[in-house]
Design a protein around this motif. Structure first.
Motif, PDB file in Angstrom:
ATOM      1  N   LEU A  19       3.318  -6.452  -2.192  1.00  0.00           N
ATOM      2  CA  LEU A  19       1.945  -5.987  -1.968  1.00  0.00           C
ATOM      3  C   LEU A  19       1.595  -5.951  -0.488  1.00  0.00           C
ATOM      4  O   LEU A  19       0.829  -5.091  -0.040  1.00  0.00           O
ATOM      5  CB  LEU A  19       0.953  -6.866  -2.735  1.00  0.00           C
ATOM      6  N   GLY A  20       2.158  -6.886   0.291  1.00  0.00           N
ATOM      7  CA  GLY A  20       1.912  -6.874   1.741  1.00  0.00           C
ATOM      8  C   GLY A  20       2.429  -5.586   2.360  1.00  0.00           C
ATOM      9  O   GLY A  20       1.748  -4.926   3.155  1.00  0.00           O
ATOM     10  N   GLN A  21       3.638  -5.222   1.965  1.00  0.00           N
ATOM     11  CA  GLN A  21       4.252  -3.990   2.470  1.00  0.00           C
ATOM     12  C   GLN A  21       3.424  -2.764   2.060  1.00  0.00           C
ATOM     13  O   GLN A  21       3.223  -1.841   2.863  1.00  0.00           O
ATOM     14  CB  GLN A  21       5.666  -3.881   1.886  1.00  0.00           C
ATOM     15  N   ILE A  22       2.920  -2.789   0.851  1.00  0.00           N
ATOM     16  CA  ILE A  22       2.118  -1.658   0.365  1.00  0.00           C
ATOM     17  C   ILE A  22       0.823  -1.541   1.169  1.00  0.00           C
ATOM     18  O   ILE A  22       0.430  -0.440   1.583  1.00  0.00           O
ATOM     19  CB  ILE A  22       1.840  -1.820  -1.142  1.00  0.00           C
ATOM     20  N   LYS A  23       0.189  -2.686   1.419  1.00  0.00           N
ATOM     21  CA  LYS A  23      -1.041  -2.700   2.221  1.00  0.00           C
ATOM     22  C   LYS A  23      -0.799  -2.130   3.613  1.00  0.00           C
ATOM     23  O   LYS A  23      -1.604  -1.368   4.135  1.00  0.00           O
ATOM     24  CB  LYS A  23      -1.527  -4.142   2.374  1.00  0.00           C
ATOM     25  N   ARG A  24       0.347  -2.500   4.198  1.00  0.00           N
ATOM     26  CA  ARG A  24       0.653  -2.048   5.565  1.00  0.00           C
ATOM     27  C   ARG A  24       0.996  -0.562   5.609  1.00  0.00           C
ATOM     28  O   ARG A  24       0.692   0.125   6.584  1.00  0.00           O
ATOM     29  CB  ARG A  24       1.832  -2.857   6.136  1.00  0.00           C
ATOM     30  N   ALA A  66       1.105   2.005   2.705  1.00  0.00           N
ATOM     31  CA  ALA A  66       0.676   3.056   1.777  1.00  0.00           C
ATOM     32  C   ALA A  66      -0.693   3.618   2.146  1.00  0.00           C
ATOM     33  O   ALA A  66      -1.548   2.925   2.691  1.00  0.00           O
ATOM     34  CB  ALA A  66       0.645   2.505   0.357  1.00  0.00           C
ATOM     35  N   THR A  67      -0.878   4.905   1.822  1.00  0.00           N
ATOM     36  CA  THR A  67      -2.218   5.502   1.884  1.00  0.00           C
ATOM     37  C   THR A  67      -2.809   5.583   0.477  1.00  0.00           C
ATOM     38  O   THR A  67      -4.018   5.758   0.317  1.00  0.00           O
ATOM     39  CB  THR A  67      -2.158   6.940   2.449  1.00  0.00           C
ATOM     40  N   ARG A  68      -1.950   5.441  -0.544  1.00  0.00           N
ATOM     41  CA  ARG A  68      -2.357   5.640  -1.937  1.00  0.00           C
ATOM     42  C   ARG A  68      -1.475   4.771  -2.816  1.00  0.00           C
ATOM     43  O   ARG A  68      -0.276   4.637  -2.531  1.00  0.00           O
ATOM     44  CB  ARG A  68      -2.178   7.122  -2.258  1.00  0.00           C
ATOM     45  N   VAL A  69      -2.076   4.186  -3.840  1.00  0.00           N
ATOM     46  CA  VAL A  69      -1.316   3.312  -4.730  1.00  0.00           C
ATOM     47  C   VAL A  69      -1.485   3.788  -6.173  1.00  0.00           C
ATOM     48  O   VAL A  69      -2.610   4.049  -6.623  1.00  0.00           O
ATOM     49  CB  VAL A  69      -1.772   1.842  -4.622  1.00  0.00           C
ATOM     50  N   ILE A  70      -0.356   3.900  -6.851  1.00  0.00           N
ATOM     51  CA  ILE A  70      -0.363   4.295  -8.263  1.00  0.00           C
ATOM     52  C   ILE A  70       0.139   3.116  -9.086  1.00  0.00           C
ATOM     53  O   ILE A  70       1.221   2.584  -8.823  1.00  0.00           O
ATOM     54  CB  ILE A  70       0.526   5.537  -8.477  1.00  0.00           C
ATOM     55  N   TYR A  71      -0.675   2.688 -10.054  1.00  0.00           N
ATOM     56  CA  TYR A  71      -0.294   1.575 -10.917  1.00  0.00           C
ATOM     57  C   TYR A  71       0.136   2.096 -12.279  1.00  0.00           C
ATOM     58  O   TYR A  71      -0.597   2.854 -12.934  1.00  0.00           O
ATOM     59  CB  TYR A  71      -1.473   0.598 -11.085  1.00  0.00           C
ATOM     60  N   LEU A  72       1.340   1.690 -12.693  1.00  0.00           N
ATOM     61  CA  LEU A  72       1.898   2.121 -13.985  1.00  0.00           C
ATOM     62  C   LEU A  72       1.963   0.942 -14.947  1.00  0.00           C
ATOM     63  O   LEU A  72       2.252  -0.193 -14.538  1.00  0.00           O
ATOM     64  CB  LEU A  72       3.324   2.652 -13.785  1.00  0.00           C
ATOM     65  N   GLU A  73       1.721   1.227 -16.194  1.00  0.00           N
ATOM     66  CA  GLU A  73       1.911   0.207 -17.234  1.00  0.00           C
ATOM     67  C   GLU A  73       2.356   0.928 -18.495  1.00  0.00           C
ATOM     68  O   GLU A  73       1.709   1.895 -18.919  1.00  0.00           O
ATOM     69  CB  GLU A  73       0.601  -0.554 -17.461  1.00  0.00           C
ATOM     70  N   THR A 130      -5.432   3.256  -0.842  1.00  0.00           N
ATOM     71  CA  THR A 130      -5.009   1.861  -0.689  1.00  0.00           C
ATOM     72  C   THR A 130      -6.193   0.909  -0.511  1.00  0.00           C
ATOM     73  O   THR A 130      -6.207  -0.179  -1.091  1.00  0.00           O
ATOM     74  CB  THR A 130      -4.040   1.757   0.511  1.00  0.00           C
ATOM     75  N   THR A 131      -7.183   1.294   0.278  1.00  0.00           N
ATOM     76  CA  THR A 131      -8.316   0.391   0.512  1.00  0.00           C
ATOM     77  C   THR A 131      -9.065   0.102  -0.792  1.00  0.00           C
ATOM     78  O   THR A 131      -9.501  -1.027  -1.017  1.00  0.00           O
ATOM     79  CB  THR A 131      -9.300   0.989   1.540  1.00  0.00           C
ATOM     80  N   ASP A 132      -9.189   1.094  -1.657  1.00  0.00           N
ATOM     81  CA  ASP A 132      -9.830   0.873  -2.955  1.00  0.00           C
ATOM     82  C   ASP A 132      -8.974  -0.004  -3.858  1.00  0.00           C
ATOM     83  O   ASP A 132      -9.474  -0.872  -4.567  1.00  0.00           O
ATOM     84  CB  ASP A 132     -10.108   2.206  -3.671  1.00  0.00           C
ATOM     85  N   PHE A 133      -7.664   0.255  -3.809  1.00  0.00           N
ATOM     86  CA  PHE A 133      -6.763  -0.512  -4.679  1.00  0.00           C
ATOM     87  C   PHE A 133      -6.828  -1.998  -4.351  1.00  0.00           C
ATOM     88  O   PHE A 133      -6.760  -2.847  -5.236  1.00  0.00           O
ATOM     89  CB  PHE A 133      -5.325   0.005  -4.552  1.00  0.00           C
ATOM     90  N   PHE A 134      -6.963  -2.309  -3.069  1.00  0.00           N
ATOM     91  CA  PHE A 134      -6.986  -3.721  -2.662  1.00  0.00           C
ATOM     92  C   PHE A 134      -8.401  -4.284  -2.551  1.00  0.00           C
ATOM     93  O   PHE A 134      -8.593  -5.377  -2.050  1.00  0.00           O
ATOM     94  CB  PHE A 134      -6.186  -3.921  -1.373  1.00  0.00           C
ATOM     95  N   ALA A 149     -13.216  -5.640  -6.526  1.00  0.00           N
ATOM     96  CA  ALA A 149     -14.327  -5.136  -7.349  1.00  0.00           C
ATOM     97  C   ALA A 149     -14.078  -3.678  -7.749  1.00  0.00           C
ATOM     98  O   ALA A 149     -14.283  -3.296  -8.913  1.00  0.00           O
ATOM     99  CB  ALA A 149     -15.640  -5.265  -6.582  1.00  0.00           C
ATOM    100  N   VAL A 150     -13.629  -2.883  -6.788  1.00  0.00           N
ATOM    101  CA  VAL A 150     -13.372  -1.465  -7.068  1.00  0.00           C
ATOM    102  C   VAL A 150     -12.243  -1.332  -8.088  1.00  0.00           C
ATOM    103  O   VAL A 150     -12.348  -0.586  -9.066  1.00  0.00           O
ATOM    104  CB  VAL A 150     -13.018  -0.689  -5.770  1.00  0.00           C
ATOM    105  N   LEU A 151     -11.162  -2.097  -7.856  1.00  0.00           N
ATOM    106  CA  LEU A 151     -10.012  -1.992  -8.765  1.00  0.00           C
ATOM    107  C   LEU A 151     -10.390  -2.441 -10.176  1.00  0.00           C
ATOM    108  O   LEU A 151     -10.036  -1.787 -11.162  1.00  0.00           O
ATOM    109  CB  LEU A 151      -8.839  -2.816  -8.226  1.00  0.00           C
ATOM    110  N   ALA A 152     -11.125  -3.538 -10.273  1.00  0.00           N
ATOM    111  CA  ALA A 152     -11.510  -4.067 -11.588  1.00  0.00           C
ATOM    112  C   ALA A 152     -12.366  -3.059 -12.353  1.00  0.00           C
ATOM    113  O   ALA A 152     -12.199  -2.882 -13.567  1.00  0.00           O
ATOM    114  CB  ALA A 152     -12.252  -5.385 -11.438  1.00  0.00           C
TER     115      ALA A 152
END
Ligand SMILES: Nc1ncnc2c1ncn2[C@@H]1O[C@H](COP(=O)(O)OP(=O)(O)O)[C@@H](O)[C@H]1O
Ligand SMILES: [Mg+2]
Length: 240
Positions: free
Chosen positions: A191-196, A198-205, A215-219, A222-225
């Protein structure tokens, strides 16, 4: 101006009895740095393989902008029993579209080794190099092909902390290159590497995209939840 490089339209991939991807819609724009996150088995590798046309969709469509060149890296590089230099040169020489002579391929390979700081081990066997050097060699091989899009499947997962940072730094440099900025799409548990990076994060399940955010929203918890409780729970689990 935003240029769509790859577009997935309702893509599903069935592997044996397993639905590895289900109804994935995605547009990758030039210059994005997209991190794929999710538990093991969530579909990250299948999505990368599908984006790189190593895997055909069972349903839906994968559209690539014409002329977009792609290269892909894996967690452990597939190296040949050749010198570091020739591991890079051979791929270039075999590329019929380029029509390079062997000497030209080697010259270009030498530049690529310089690019990743491996010129001093050019004559050593590729497979004799350390894990971090091997991954940098794989990056040199990709860089030499001058891709517009670079896909990487957990490229730093098996590396020690120092080598992790070196590979991450090269990814950042490739992405911000003046002459040829590369779009990055990579799977990572870091996650540290992603924060540094990424511009965009995609979560798969379970093969579905449950969150696709800047990225700022993902981390932002409140926004992510509010966007995806499942992604929020995953990130909290990774942080504890
Ligand atoms: N060759 C295969 N045959 C059958 N099922 C597979 C194969 N490869 C992966 N899978 C299944 O597809 C799903 C997604 O796997 P994968 O894309 O490798 O996830 P990740 O990279 O996130 O760990 C998992 O359920 C996995 O078990
Ligand atoms: Mg995987």
């Amino acid at each position: 101006m935003s240029v769509v490089q790859i577009s997935l339209q309702a893509v599903s991939v069935q592997l044996g009895m397993q639905a590895a991807l289900t109804e994935v819609n995605l547009q990758i724009m030039a210059g994005e740095r997209v991190a794929l996150v999710g538990a093991n088995g969530s579909g990250k590798s299948t999505l990368l393989r599908t984006l790189h046309a190593l895997q055909l969709p069972t349903q839906g469509q994968v559209l690539q902008a014409s002329g977009v060149r792609q290269a892909m890296l894996f967690q452990r590089p597939h190296l040949l029993r050749l010198s570091a230099l020739n591991n890079v040169a051979l791929g270039l020489w075999l590329d019929r579209a380029r029509g390079l002579r062997w000497q030209q391929a080697q010259a270009l390979a030498r530049l690529a080794l310089q690019r990743v700081g491996l010129e001093s081990v050019a004559t050593q066997g590729g497979r004799q190099l350390s894990g971090g050097q091997q991954q940098r060699l794989a990056l040199a091989r990709a860089w030499a092909r001058q891709p517009d899009v670079l896909l990487l499947d957990e490229p730093t997962a098996s590396l020690d902390p120092h080598a992790k940072r070196e590979v991450e730094a090269l990814m950042a440099e490739f992405a911000s290159s003046q002459e040829r900025p590369m779009t990055l799409i990579w799977a990572s548990h870091n996650l540290g590497q992603i924060k540094r990076l990424a511009t965009r994060v995609i979560y798969l399940e379970g093969g579905r995209v449950l969150a696709d955010l800047p990225t700022t929203d993902f981390f932002n918890p409140a926004v992510l939840a509010s966007h995806s409780p499942a992604a929020h729970a995953f990130v909290q689990g990774e942080l504890t």
